[in-house]
Design an enzyme around this catalytic site. Structure first.
Site, PDB file in Angstrom:
ATOM      1  NE  ARG A  50     -21.839   6.323 -43.416  1.00  0.00           N
ATOM      2  CZ  ARG A  50     -21.698   6.209 -44.747  1.00  0.00           C
ATOM      3  NH1 ARG A  50     -21.559   7.287 -45.500  1.00  0.00           N
ATOM      4  NH2 ARG A  50     -21.704   5.022 -45.323  1.00  0.00           N
ATOM      5  CE1 TYR A 103     -15.590  18.271 -20.660  1.00  0.00           C
ATOM      6  CE2 TYR A 103     -15.465  17.844 -23.011  1.00  0.00           C
ATOM      7  CZ  TYR A 103     -15.636  17.391 -21.717  1.00  0.00           C
ATOM      8  OH  TYR A 103     -15.856  16.056 -21.487  1.00  0.00           O
ATOM      9  CG  ASP A 174     -18.090  25.177 -26.869  1.00  0.00           C
ATOM     10  OD1 ASP A 174     -19.292  25.288 -26.548  1.00  0.00           O
ATOM     11  OD2 ASP A 174     -17.431  24.138 -26.679  1.00  0.00           O
ATOM     12  CE  LYS A 199     -22.100  18.777 -21.215  1.00  0.00           C
ATOM     13  NZ  LYS A 199     -21.666  17.903 -22.248  1.00  0.00           N
TER      14      LYS A 199
END
Ligand code: P1T
Length: 388
Positions: A50, A103, A174, A199
């Site tokens: 982690r 988005y 972004d 993406k």
């Protein structure tokens, strides 16, 4: 790797070197959660995955190099990256100004989650607004998506950053649609770059992941603390897949753009199309800004279908996207395969219909993510849908 090497060289090599124990040329998948210690706290640099993992570390270094950043951190999704960054930066009482055409999931996170912590939001069209009015004194953070999803609006990053700096606000961009191959927001004055790596960066529609790139080491330390403390980290296999996908980012983006331009021009001449949205066309209202701050425009295209055949715009859109065979009807974008969707019903359905229409997302809007298939086959496929 020399940080000044060319983009494609960095994409293949940055942060990576042959494995010291075996000579393996590619970074191995360290599919492991924990690491043996010789004595308490005596590690070889890793203690628990982690906190850090040896497949994740080279990926983060490669991403930082591609964005021209001092640091990058990866998260379990694009929205996890946004969530971790916003939680690092804002506190109750803070004000955030966000693009009005982001988005739908980003809007939902801000409106349905972050707002309830006592953070206020206003929304602006950064591609047309008066920046002094839109970004008032006292703003803590500006959230800018450019080009936007789904209307492909382009905003002047340097101008937004200049206004934000004047009022002491931070700017996050972004950069999912452009990728660092075509646009480097930090060099234009932004403080943070965020990506849905699901993406183009991964490019093969087989991973969900996000990232933040930044220069400021004090904020990096806080964000890295939260990355471990909240634990929205990607697994080693996914990190390996993205390291692999990144190596072809440049060649993929060139092909997306080449085919995208041909399709955008074809659509703009099509009698059934009311309007085409993409910076690939010189007729785009922000084309001059796009040309100044981007070295290319990718393969994203949205267009409004003309009403017709006695159908409502939504019915027409539904019929259109059900008729393609090469374009797959699916959410997401940026993969080698072409995708098609209806934002009003799919990616942006979480925005109330009235607000959606106010922003300009019409019911008949179709969004294409142009893949790397033969462009003639893509055009034949779209023509079939027009006749459906
Ligand atoms: O899906 P996720 O990896 O969590 O990324 C969210 C996100 C953030 N920013 C932009 C610009 C995005 O496009 C996305 C995700 N978008 C889609 C799933 C979509 O089809 O538009």
């Amino acid at each position: 790797m020399d940080k000044k090497a060319g983009f494609d060289t960095l994409a293949v090599h940055a942060g990576q070197s042959p494995d010291p124990s075996t000579g393996a040329v590619m970074v191995p998948i360290y599919q492991v959660s924990t690491y043996a210690q010789d004595g308490v706290g005596n590690t070889k640099g890793y203690d628990y995955s982690r906190s850090d993992n040896p497949t994740r570390t080279p990926l983060q270094a490669c991403l930082a190099a591609l964005e021209g950043a001092n640091h990058a951190l990866v998260f379990a999704s694009g929205l996890a990256a946004t969530d971790n960054l916003v939680r690092t930066l804002v506190r109750p009482g803070d004000h955030v100004v966000c693009g009005d055409d982001v988005y739908g999931g980003t809007y939902r996170l801000f409106d349905k989650v972050v707002r309830h912590w006592g953070v206020t939001f206003t929304y602006a069209d950064f591609s047309t607004c008066d920046l002094e009015k839109a970004i008032p004194a006292g703003t803590k953070l500006v959230w800018l998506e450019t080009p936007t999803n789904p209307l492909l609006k382009v905003s002047d990053i340097a101008a937004v950053c200049k206004r934000a700096k004047a009022v002491g606000a931070l700017v996050a961009v972004d950069n999912t649609f452009a990728t660092p191959y075509f646009q480097r927001p930090l060099a234009l004055g932004a403080d943070f770059v965020v990506h849905s790596m699901t993406k183009y960066l991964n490019g093969h529609s087989d991973v969900v992941m996000g990232m933040v790139a930044l220069n400021d080491t004090a904020t990096y330390d806080k964000l890295k603390f939260l990355q471990n403390a909240a634990g929205a980290v990607p697994g080693p296999m996914d990190c390996w897949l993205v390291l692999r996908g990144l190596k072809t980012l440049g060649v993929r983006m060139d092909r997306h753009q080449q085919s995208g331009k041909i399709i955008a021009e074809w659509l703009s001449r099509h009698p059934e199309v009311a309007r085409v949205y993409t910076p690939l066309l010189a007729s785009h209202p922000n084309h001059a800004v796009a040309q100044r701050q981007m070295s290319g425009f990718g393969g994203m295209i949205s267009f409004d279908l003309k009403p017709g055949n006695g159908l409502t715009a939504l019915e027409r859109a539904r019929r259109f996207v059900a008729a393609t065979k090469v374009f797959t009807l699916a959410e997401s974008l940026g993969g080698v395969e072409s995708l098609i969707e209806v934002p009003a019903l799919m990616t942006h359905a979480s925005i109330e219909p009235a607000k959606r229409r106010e922003i300009g997302i019409e019911d008949g809007l179709i969004r294409l993510s142009v893949g790397i298939e033969n462009v003639e086959d893509l055009i034949t496929d779209l023509e079939r849908a027009f006749q459906a």
